[in-house]
Structure formats: structure tokens, C-alpha cells
Design an enzyme around this catalytic site. Sequence first.
Site, PDB file in Angstrom:
ATOM      1  N   ASP A  96      53.352   6.166  65.339  1.00 26.23           N
ATOM      2  CA  ASP A  96      53.682   6.480  63.684  1.00 26.23           C
ATOM      3  C   ASP A  96      53.980   6.401  63.467  1.00 26.23           C
ATOM      4  OD1 ASP A  96      51.797   4.883  61.222  1.00 26.23           O
ATOM      5  OD2 ASP A  96      51.730   7.031  60.995  1.00 26.23           O
ATOM      6  N   GLU A 156      58.316   3.484  65.798  1.00 24.58           N
ATOM      7  CA  GLU A 156      57.972   3.277  64.693  1.00 24.58           C
ATOM      8  C   GLU A 156      59.257   4.535  63.979  1.00 24.58           C
ATOM      9  OE1 GLU A 156      55.716   2.599  60.120  1.00 24.58           O
ATOM     10  OE2 GLU A 156      55.319   4.230  61.416  1.00 24.58           O
TER      11      GLU A 156
END
Length: 559
Positions: A207, A268
Amino acid sequence: MIEDSTAADWWRQAAVYQIYPRSFADGNGDGIGDLQGIISRIDYLVALGIDAVWLSPFYPSALADGGYDVDDYRDVDPRIGNLDDFDELAKRLHEARIKLIIDIVPNHSSNRHRYFLEALEAGRGSAARRRYIFRDGRGASGELPPSDWKSVFGGPAWTQVADGQWYLHLFAPEQPDWNWDHPDVHAEFQQTLEFWGDRGVDGFRIDVANMLAKKLPDELPDFATLTLEGQYAEGAHPIWDRDDVHDIYAEWRKIFNRYTPPLTAVAEAWVPAHRRVRYASPEGLGQAFNFDLLRANFDAPQFRAIISENLDLAARSGASSTWVLSNHDVIRHTTRYGLGPEDATGMFGPSVGQEWLKAGGPSDQEDRATGLAQARAATLVTLALPGSAYLYQGEELGLPEVAEIPVGRRQDPTFFRTDGEQIGRDGARVPLPWTADGPSYGFSSSTGSGHELTGSAPHLPQPEWFADFAVSVEDGDPSSTLELYRAALALRHRLQTDELIEWVDLGEPEVLAFRRPNGWLSVTNFGDTAVPLPEGELLIISSGDPSELGAYATAWLQQ
């Protein structure tokens, strides 16, 4: 399914299905999806034909940001299950020859993490505080934040604690940013990666991978300067996409490579396309999300340019490309296409959809039939491409975005921190409909048979029209989106070949065609008028009328 589960490169061409655990399936009737609910639906995942599951956060959390505020990186939220449930899930998925990827959230912890609680207790200047980013405030007595920076979710990026200092949170106040210059932070995540690697996970989704490394000057720039394009040299921004972030991932790669096969990882990283190469390098994470099609209109020139650029970038990095049309952070692509063209898509949902969402989604603004047709066609494009295809739960049903969520039921911090100016991501996170009836459309069902448990309402409300998109309605219907996905994934598994394409000019400006080395041809009509299918080719699947290449349709053919 993956033929050789021990192959080191299994991820290169995998179809990965993202599960948002709280909204996939509820096994105990409390209105929150859980690990036992996922276990009860493994047969569904097998029938769908995916190669891997990516599990969004399931860790203990106050849910200030849907689970991305992590209290403990090495445990399971008791509302979702426990470590025994996780072990059972991993075992059952592996028995079904499905790999397991889990989310890691390394930019920030929650404000309930043991290290943050220790930092508050230890006070100013302590070693414990240096695990995070604390600063004294401005003003005569430090009453003003250290800078005027704004968080990604809206509102200030600094929050003051009881002794007067301020801590940085580039997202919600409940998500204090780690200081990655501190060795304890490195150790915390190295232990976390090993903990889950030893429990059998096959990889990680990282993330906010581009924001871990930070180098804040003593004199902080104002927000306008911080966000001014071109103000900083590439790789030298104080908080964003710094070159030294890759030192962290080089450390992680050493851990990944201790396992057989090596653990995979995907970044990401919302960065320009050419900057993704280092995140995807074999010395780093190995793969990075390509969000370019997620941001693109349904437009032939845009699709061709994006596909060409990303296949080239993948070759340069040594990775395979990734193709994404929807995920938990953006408006579902069926609705995005149905709302019509837009200039660009923001990180947390498209700008064109905000007024529609704020209005509760009046039907005259969304052409649902066109949106679904274009979504089905775009899906077949991505599944025909070399590389990994990342699918988001519910897109295989053709689910649109849910706009009609009452203010009192909303959860996304973006909504609250922008005073409703940005609606946020709740509409893509509504629990799935498994059956056409029942108070939760089969979401609270532990058997998969449609038997409804008595329990709480789903944590986000499901609209009545969800019944039309239920698994039970689409299952076995050859015209349904679910059966299209099943058929396409089965064909993809059989046909997927070398990571090459050859563009084919069919003489139609609105038609995009490319061929794979084994003769597999993908043809997409981006226009609103039907055109003939190429002659001399065998049609193997179509997102529309099989007798022609209809408006907004993709067909796969083979020589």
C-alpha cells in the site's frame, strides 16, 4: 489455475482476484465479512478460474480507513476471524491451487499501534517518538501546525498531541506516518513479512509504496510549493516517490528470495509511468500496478497508447505488466463508463462521478447499458493482454457503483474530512449480492446455498437493484457477465503465451486489434456502430452479439 504452483514466475501472467474481506461474505451473521465467509466461497473462486486471491487488510483496526489503519500487523481483527481461520484459508486456497497475496500497509500505522501509544507516553525528544514524524508547532507557543500541508483525505496533515507536539499523517489522523529512517521501523516490517511468509502467503500488495521514504527539511515548504509540479528533481521530493525508497524494497527482496518459490510483491505507486520501472525491478518489489487503463476513457487511441507504453515499460523493468480496471479505491468501471468520458480519474474516484454520487445517482445521468457493454469489452481487452490481470470482487457480476448510501451509513474518511465535497469510496465497497432475495442478498450465508442467517444488517447498505446482479441470478445464464468472466478466464488460461503482441490494422479507426504469438486475436469495437468480424478467423468468445462486432464489444478469435 496455475499449472506449476512451485514456479518462481507464477505471478507474471496470473489472474488475481481482490477480496475486500468485510464485504465479500459474512460467515457468522454479524453484518461484517470474515475469513470463514471467504472459506465458504472457495468453490466460487475455483469456478471463476482465478489464479490468486489478494486479500485487503484483515488486521485489528478501528476502521478509521476501512482497515488501512493497522493496530497490529501480525494478527487478525477478531471481527474477521483469528490466526487459525487465516491458516485454514491459506491451506484451503492452496489445496484449490489458488495463491494468496495479502496487503501490507507500511506508510503508516494506526494511532492504536503499540509503537504509537509508546510514543505518546514517552514524550518529546524520546527514541519512541522518532519512530514517527513529530514536530514542534509554529507560533508563539507552538499552537500552529508545523506547516499548512493537507492530507490526501482532506483536512490538515498534522495533529497535535497532549504535550503540544504535532505528528504527520498524510492520510487520516488515525494513521500516523512511520519514520523510515528509524531502524525499529525496518525491523517491524521485516518481522511482519517473515511472519506471514512463514504462514504460507505467496506475496504482498504494498500500500502507498511510493511514500515510505521521507526527507523533511528543518524549514518545511508550504503546501503550494510541496505540490508544485517541477519544483523538485525526480526522486528528490520530500515525501513522494523518493529514489531512496528503493533501498527499503531491496531489503525486502532479500527476505522474499529466502522462500521457495520467492514471495512476490506488487507496488501501489501512483507515479508517472516511467517511474514505475524501479518499483517493478527484480531487485525490488518485482511488479507495480499500472493504473493507466483505470484512468482512461473507453477510447481506442488511449487504450493503444497505454498498452504499448506499459508493455515497453514492463520489458525494461524485467517484470510483467499489470492491468486494472477497478479496485476498492475507485468508482466501479461499469459506472465510470456509464457516466461518459472524463478528463482524468483521481486517486480516490473520478471527478466526473462526484456530482452524480452526491446526487444519489439519478438514473438519467448513468447509461447503465452502455457502461456495462463497455466494461465487458474492456475486460476482454485486459484479459487478452500479456501480464497479470487484477480483478476486483463484484466486477465479474457487472456491479455498478452504489450511490444511494445515506450520510449516516457512510464510512470513508474522505467524505467526512471534505465535508461531503468528495463522496469517497464506500460505493465500491458495498457487500456482494449472492442471492436475489433475503435481507442481505445472501451476504450473510455460511453455506453458499442461499440459506440466510439471522443477524445484523450488512455494514454498508445494499440497494434493491442488487438483486438483479446476484450470483444466483447470473450463474448458468450464458449471457451474464459472470459467465463471460468464467469463460474468458478459462480461455485465457489455455491461450496465454509469450509476453508479446502484434498490432493488427483492420482499416476501422474505432477498432483496436492485436494478435498474440499463438494466433489468438483480440478485436474491440470502441465505436457505437457495428462492424463485420474479420474473415477467416474462428470466434471463440464475444462480449456482445457473436454474429458481428457490435458497438462497444470485444471478440476473441483464433486462426
